[in-house]
Design an enzyme around this catalytic site. Structure first.
Site, PDB file in Angstrom:
ATOM      1  N   CYS A   1      27.853  -1.496  11.908  1.00  0.00           N
ATOM      2  CA  CYS A   1      28.895  -2.200  11.167  1.00  0.00           C
ATOM      3  C   CYS A   1      28.419  -2.449   9.734  1.00  0.00           C
ATOM      4  O   CYS A   1      27.630  -3.373   9.485  1.00  0.00           O
ATOM      5  CB  CYS A   1      29.250  -3.516  11.856  1.00  0.00           C
ATOM      6  SG  CYS A   1      30.542  -4.430  10.980  1.00  0.00           S
TER       7      CYS A   1
ATOM      8  N   CYS B   1      29.096  -6.004   8.366  1.00  0.00           N
ATOM      9  CA  CYS B   1      28.184  -7.022   8.895  1.00  0.00           C
ATOM     10  C   CYS B   1      26.781  -6.863   8.318  1.00  0.00           C
ATOM     11  O   CYS B   1      26.119  -7.848   7.999  1.00  0.00           O
ATOM     12  CB  CYS B   1      28.154  -6.973  10.415  1.00  0.00           C
ATOM     13  SG  CYS B   1      29.714  -7.477  11.194  1.00  0.00           S
TER      14      CYS B   1
END
Length: 172
Positions: free
Chosen positions: A132, A135
């Site tokens: 991700c 993130c």
């Protein structure tokens, strides 16, 4: 590391490098033992391999204590949610989604049983495992701001990557 060593010894010949790597990364020169084991336990929960979870937990429970184990569980489960949601928003690339309130509870991230710094390390490991980008771009600067170095952050990702490799090897 008795249980992890036993686990590594039982890996198939094709995965011997992973066993050696796991033993090596769990002896990080840049992270303290609590940080190493928190990341390893969180990553083992995140990759959902029960055999690996049991071995890591057996070796780290006395180091992490109840709060550390609960934070590893919380980080793995919250990041399982966050990496899907925030990766979606990032990958779709529409500004409208970025302006929407997620409406997802994440209170444990701000008030962990251990420390925010340690929870961030564990969150970064999960973000790397999930791939991700959003993130990763959130947690890596937070860790640098908390005083961690790139060497320490690199070790977190090395631990997570090796845990993932061992989880795959255990399924062979």
């Amino acid at each position: 590391m008795e249980h992890v060593n036993q686990l590594c010894e039982g890996l198939p010949e094709a995965a011997k490098d992973l066993g050696l790597n796991l033993v090596a990364v769990l002896k990080s020169e840049h992270l303290n033992p609590e940080e190493v084991w928190a990341v390893a336990l969180t990553a083992s929960y995140f990759v959902r391999n029960a055999v690996l979870q049991e071995a890591v937990l057996a070796d780290c429970q006395s180091i992490l204590g109840e709060g550390g184990v609960e934070d590893a569980q919380a980080a793995a489960s919250l990041m399982a949610m966050n990496t899907i949601y925030f990766r979606f928003r990032h990958m779709v690339g529409k500004e409208v989604y970025g302006q929407m309130r997620s409406g997802l509870r994440m209170n444990r991230i701000m008030a962990p049983a251990t420390s925010k710094k340690q929870f961030e390390l564990c969150s970064l490991a999960c973000a790397a495992l999930a791939g991700c980008e959003a993130c990763l771009q959130s947690h890596e600067p937070n860790l640098l701001q908390e005083g961690y170095t790139e060497l320490q952050i690199n070790d977190v990702v090395r631990i997570a990557a090796t845990i993932q490799g061992v989880a795959v090897a255990l399924e062979i």
